[in-house]
Design a protein around this motif. Structure first.
Motif, PDB file in Angstrom:
ATOM      1  N   PRO A 326      15.854 -16.373  -7.038  1.00 30.82           N
ATOM      2  CA  PRO A 326      15.225 -16.948  -6.991  1.00 30.82           C
ATOM      3  C   PRO A 326      14.375 -17.656  -6.272  1.00 30.82           C
ATOM      4  N   TYR A 327      13.857 -17.075  -4.948  1.00 26.42           N
ATOM      5  CA  TYR A 327      13.348 -17.090  -4.010  1.00 26.42           C
ATOM      6  C   TYR A 327      12.449 -16.095  -3.192  1.00 26.42           C
ATOM      7  N   PRO A 328      11.327 -15.692  -3.105  1.00 28.01           N
ATOM      8  CA  PRO A 328      10.421 -14.441  -2.473  1.00 28.01           C
ATOM      9  C   PRO A 328      10.569 -14.047  -1.068  1.00 28.01           C
ATOM     10  N   SER A 329      10.882 -13.246  -0.944  1.00 28.16           N
ATOM     11  CA  SER A 329      11.074 -12.523   0.389  1.00 28.16           C
ATOM     12  C   SER A 329      10.208 -11.473   0.594  1.00 28.16           C
ATOM     13  N   ALA A 373      15.882 -19.262   1.140  1.00 29.37           N
ATOM     14  CA  ALA A 373      18.009 -19.506   0.740  1.00 29.37           C
ATOM     15  C   ALA A 373      17.860 -19.627   1.921  1.00 29.37           C
ATOM     16  N   GLU A 374      19.400 -19.987   1.706  1.00 29.50           N
ATOM     17  CA  GLU A 374      19.986 -20.561   2.893  1.00 29.50           C
ATOM     18  C   GLU A 374      20.382 -19.740   4.313  1.00 29.50           C
ATOM     19  N   GLY A 375      20.067 -19.802   4.986  1.00 25.51           N
ATOM     20  CA  GLY A 375      20.157 -18.811   6.238  1.00 25.51           C
ATOM     21  C   GLY A 375      18.933 -17.839   6.585  1.00 25.51           C
ATOM     22  N   GLU A 376      18.091 -18.066   5.655  1.00 25.93           N
ATOM     23  CA  GLU A 376      15.938 -16.966   5.443  1.00 25.93           C
ATOM     24  C   GLU A 376      15.628 -17.425   6.844  1.00 25.93           C
ATOM     25  N   THR A 377      14.724 -16.592   7.653  1.00 26.71           N
ATOM     26  CA  THR A 377      13.696 -17.340   8.092  1.00 26.71           C
ATOM     27  C   THR A 377      12.579 -17.430   7.510  1.00 26.71           C
ATOM     28  N   PRO A 378      11.670 -18.175   8.003  1.00 25.83           N
ATOM     29  CA  PRO A 378      10.397 -18.445   7.543  1.00 25.83           C
ATOM     30  C   PRO A 378       9.632 -16.585   7.697  1.00 25.83           C
ATOM     31  N   LEU A 382       7.630 -14.538   4.697  1.00 27.71           N
ATOM     32  CA  LEU A 382       6.409 -14.158   3.798  1.00 27.71           C
ATOM     33  C   LEU A 382       5.808 -13.843   5.923  1.00 27.71           C
ATOM     34  N   CYS A 383       5.056 -12.860   5.836  1.00 25.58           N
ATOM     35  CA  CYS A 383       4.054 -11.947   7.010  1.00 25.58           C
ATOM     36  C   CYS A 383       2.791 -12.226   6.680  1.00 25.58           C
ATOM     37  N   ILE A 384       1.768 -12.471   7.648  1.00 24.05           N
ATOM     38  CA  ILE A 384       0.155 -13.502   6.754  1.00 24.05           C
ATOM     39  C   ILE A 384      -0.046 -12.234   8.573  1.00 24.05           C
ATOM     40  N   ASP A 385      -0.650 -11.533   7.626  1.00 26.82           N
ATOM     41  CA  ASP A 385      -1.687 -10.962   9.011  1.00 26.82           C
ATOM     42  C   ASP A 385      -3.384 -10.707   8.352  1.00 26.82           C
ATOM     43  N   GLN A 386      -3.777 -12.928   8.380  1.00 22.99           N
ATOM     44  CA  GLN A 386      -5.048 -12.789   7.767  1.00 22.99           C
ATOM     45  C   GLN A 386      -6.085 -13.914   8.804  1.00 22.99           C
ATOM     46  N   LYS A 387      -6.797 -13.748   9.633  1.00 27.49           N
ATOM     47  CA  LYS A 387      -7.702 -14.313  10.392  1.00 27.49           C
ATOM     48  C   LYS A 387      -8.513 -15.712   9.499  1.00 27.49           C
ATOM     49  N   ASP A 388      -8.735 -16.211  10.055  1.00 22.56           N
ATOM     50  CA  ASP A 388      -9.925 -17.372   9.234  1.00 22.56           C
ATOM     51  C   ASP A 388     -10.134 -17.962   7.804  1.00 22.56           C
ATOM     52  N   ILE A 389      -8.351 -18.883   7.838  1.00 21.98           N
ATOM     53  CA  ILE A 389      -7.576 -19.015   6.527  1.00 21.98           C
ATOM     54  C   ILE A 389      -7.026 -20.385   6.398  1.00 21.98           C
ATOM     55  N   HIS A 390      -6.808 -21.124   5.154  1.00 25.15           N
ATOM     56  CA  HIS A 390      -6.443 -22.049   5.302  1.00 25.15           C
ATOM     57  C   HIS A 390      -5.533 -22.673   4.788  1.00 25.15           C
ATOM     58  N   PHE A 391      -4.203 -22.288   5.793  1.00 29.57           N
ATOM     59  CA  PHE A 391      -2.593 -22.260   5.156  1.00 29.57           C
ATOM     60  C   PHE A 391      -2.268 -22.889   4.901  1.00 29.57           C
ATOM     61  N   VAL A 392      -1.250 -23.988   3.641  1.00 28.99           N
ATOM     62  CA  VAL A 392      -0.870 -25.213   3.519  1.00 28.99           C
ATOM     63  C   VAL A 392       0.830 -24.886   2.868  1.00 28.99           C
ATOM     64  N   ASN A 393       1.974 -25.046   3.422  1.00 27.91           N
ATOM     65  CA  ASN A 393       3.339 -24.878   3.519  1.00 27.91           C
ATOM     66  C   ASN A 393       3.480 -26.699   2.441  1.00 27.91           C
ATOM     67  N   LEU A 394       3.800 -26.278   1.764  1.00 24.82           N
ATOM     68  CA  LEU A 394       3.920 -27.504   0.295  1.00 24.82           C
ATOM     69  C   LEU A 394       4.909 -28.307   0.542  1.00 24.82           C
ATOM     70  N   GLU A 409       4.702 -20.201  12.133  1.00 26.51           N
ATOM     71  CA  GLU A 409       5.760 -18.697  11.521  1.00 26.51           C
ATOM     72  C   GLU A 409       5.793 -17.974  10.628  1.00 26.51           C
ATOM     73  N   PHE A 410       4.785 -17.732   9.969  1.00 24.44           N
ATOM     74  CA  PHE A 410       4.286 -16.670   9.083  1.00 24.44           C
ATOM     75  C   PHE A 410       3.772 -15.677   9.404  1.00 24.44           C
ATOM     76  N   VAL A 411       3.484 -16.085  11.054  1.00 29.07           N
ATOM     77  CA  VAL A 411       1.736 -15.035  11.235  1.00 29.07           C
ATOM     78  C   VAL A 411       3.350 -13.485  11.871  1.00 29.07           C
ATOM     79  N   CYS A 412       2.109 -11.985  11.065  1.00 27.50           N
ATOM     80  CA  CYS A 412       3.566 -10.733  11.574  1.00 27.50           C
ATOM     81  C   CYS A 412       3.696 -10.822  13.157  1.00 27.50           C
TER      82      CYS A 412
END
Length: 413
Positions: A326-329, A373-378, A382-394, A409-412
């Motif tokens: 059920p988790y994206p990766s 998922a259990e044991g999964e790292t950020p 998710l790998c984000i290679d974007q500048k000047d954006i507004h990111f939110v972790n709910l 922790e999500f930056v590529c």
């Protein structure tokens, strides 16, 4: 040499009475070719071309094409050959194709089917080219789920098509392999374009404008296969702020108005070089099925009930599918243009209200729900290679207690 199959020669003469451009529908000379066209589909030999002349044609039953190969179904062009199912009395689909190989649909408009406008199942090689599929009039939850709907297919090509008014997804591909969706336009659907439980999919060069959600990449439980290896690039995803008119319990009912691109529980998705502009609530959302289930708790009983129609429903028992993740990766977001000149997220959805409260005048560009998922790292998610954006972790697993804007922790790497 390929044999051409022309039906109703008298119609070819009648077609000359139609002007080259679209006529006023109220004054159109609607004709009934239902019996003859269905006969042509039944009698067609492999390799035939079925030509439909310019004109306006009405149908009361689904058109069926079964167990054929190398068939071309061709009209005189979008809005020049119009197949209307507004008065449909039998069947759900407008055109239904099953167990075929190498089918080309080209150059016509199909509209107002009771269910899906065109449904294709168990077919290897299906091309939709320059086809317009729509529901006319005001959008409604009573509209069919899908305008173009290949499912359980291989080698799918959808190009230069237009989809309008679907109560689920305008251009949809489900449980299919080797898919290209390119250079299409989707307007006023709940989901403009959707890939669901499909593999090796490329979605590029499309315009998704004024839908509830522009482009969706979903993976759902309890189906014949799971999806991965999706590329979404060079699309224009703009102003998808339409109200959500999906019937209660349908999975797309969770999509907040104002969503550009949403990825649900899918693996290996590469999203790059898209223009994601003025989607009021969120440019790009990465979510898990756990969040979907939590959002739909009040509807689970209804969602699990049998329902007539093809749209996927919320499944509260998704954990019974032991093979479902059920988790994206492995989601890569890179080099997109993400901007939003709208000061407020939509007030039509709880998340829009939340964003307005927490981040007034600054709705998020990218949202991650926080489920892992259990044991999964950020970095595995998710790998984000974007500048000047507004990111939110709910931080949805903790009831939004630590909702934050920390993207590091999500930056590529």
């Amino acid at each position: 040499m390929q044999r051409l199959l022309y039906f109703l020669p008298i119609l070819l003469l009648a077609a000359c009475n139609f002007e080259s451009e679209v006529a006023d529908r109220s004054n159109a000379g609607w004709q009934n070719i239902e019996k003859d066209l269905q006969t042509a589909l039944i009698m067609a030999n492999d390799g035939d071309t079925i030509n439909i002349p310019e004109g306006y044609f009405k149908f009361t039953k689904s058109l069926l094409l079964d167990e054929k190969s190398n068939i071309v179904f061709k009209g005189a062009g979008i809005d020049r050959t119009v197949l209307s199912f507004k008065n449909q009395q039998e069947g759900a689909e407008g055109l239904k194709i099953a167990d075929c190989k190498n089918i080309l649909l080209e150059g016509f408009t199909i509209e107002d089917a009771a269910g899906d406008n065109i449904k294709v199942t168990d077919t290897d090689g299906i091309t939709f080219r320059k086809v317009k599929a729509q529901w006319t009039g005001k959008v409604s939850e009573k509209n069919g789920a899908y305008a173009l709907y290949p499912v359980l297919c291989k080698n799918v090509l959808i190009e230069n098509c237009i989809a309008i008014g679907s109560s689920d997804a305008g251009i949809y591909v489900g449980q299919s392999d080797s898919v290209i969706i390119r250079n299409n336009e989707a307007y006023q659907n709940v989901a403009g374009i959707e890939s669901e439980n499909s593999n090796f999919v490329e979605i590029y060069g499309n315009k998704a404008i004024n839908n509830t959600g522009g482009i969706l990449v979903f993976d759902l439980p309890g189906l014949t296969q799971y999806g991965e290896d999706i590329k979404v690039y060079n699309n224009e995803v703009r102003e998808n702020n339409h109200r959500n008119f999906a019937p209660a319990g349908n999975i797309v009912g969770v999509v907040p108005p104002g969503t550009g691109i949403m990825v649900l529980a899918t693996r290996n998705v590469d999203i790059y070089e898209n223009e994601i502009i003025d989607n009021r609530s969120v440019g790009l959302a990465i979510i898990s099925y756990e969040l979907v289930s939590a959002l739909s708790e009040e509807e689970t009983e209804e969602g699990n009930a049998e329902q007539e129609g093809s749209a996927q429903r919320v499944n509260s028992n998704y954990d019974l599918d032991e093979d479902y993740n059920p988790y994206p990766s492995d989601i890569k977001i890179r080099q997109n243009t993400i901007s939003n000149d709208k000061w407020f997220a939509t007030f039509q959805h709880d998340f829009g209200k939340l964003f307005n409260f927490k981040y007034p005048f600054n709705p998020p560009d990218i949202v991650f729900d926080g489920f892992m998922a259990e044991g999964e790292t950020p970095s595995e998610i998710l790998c984000i290679d974007q500048k000047d954006i507004h990111f939110v972790n709910l931080d949805a697993p903790n009831d939004l207690e630590n909702m934050n804007e920390n993207m590091e922790e999500f930056v590529c790497e």
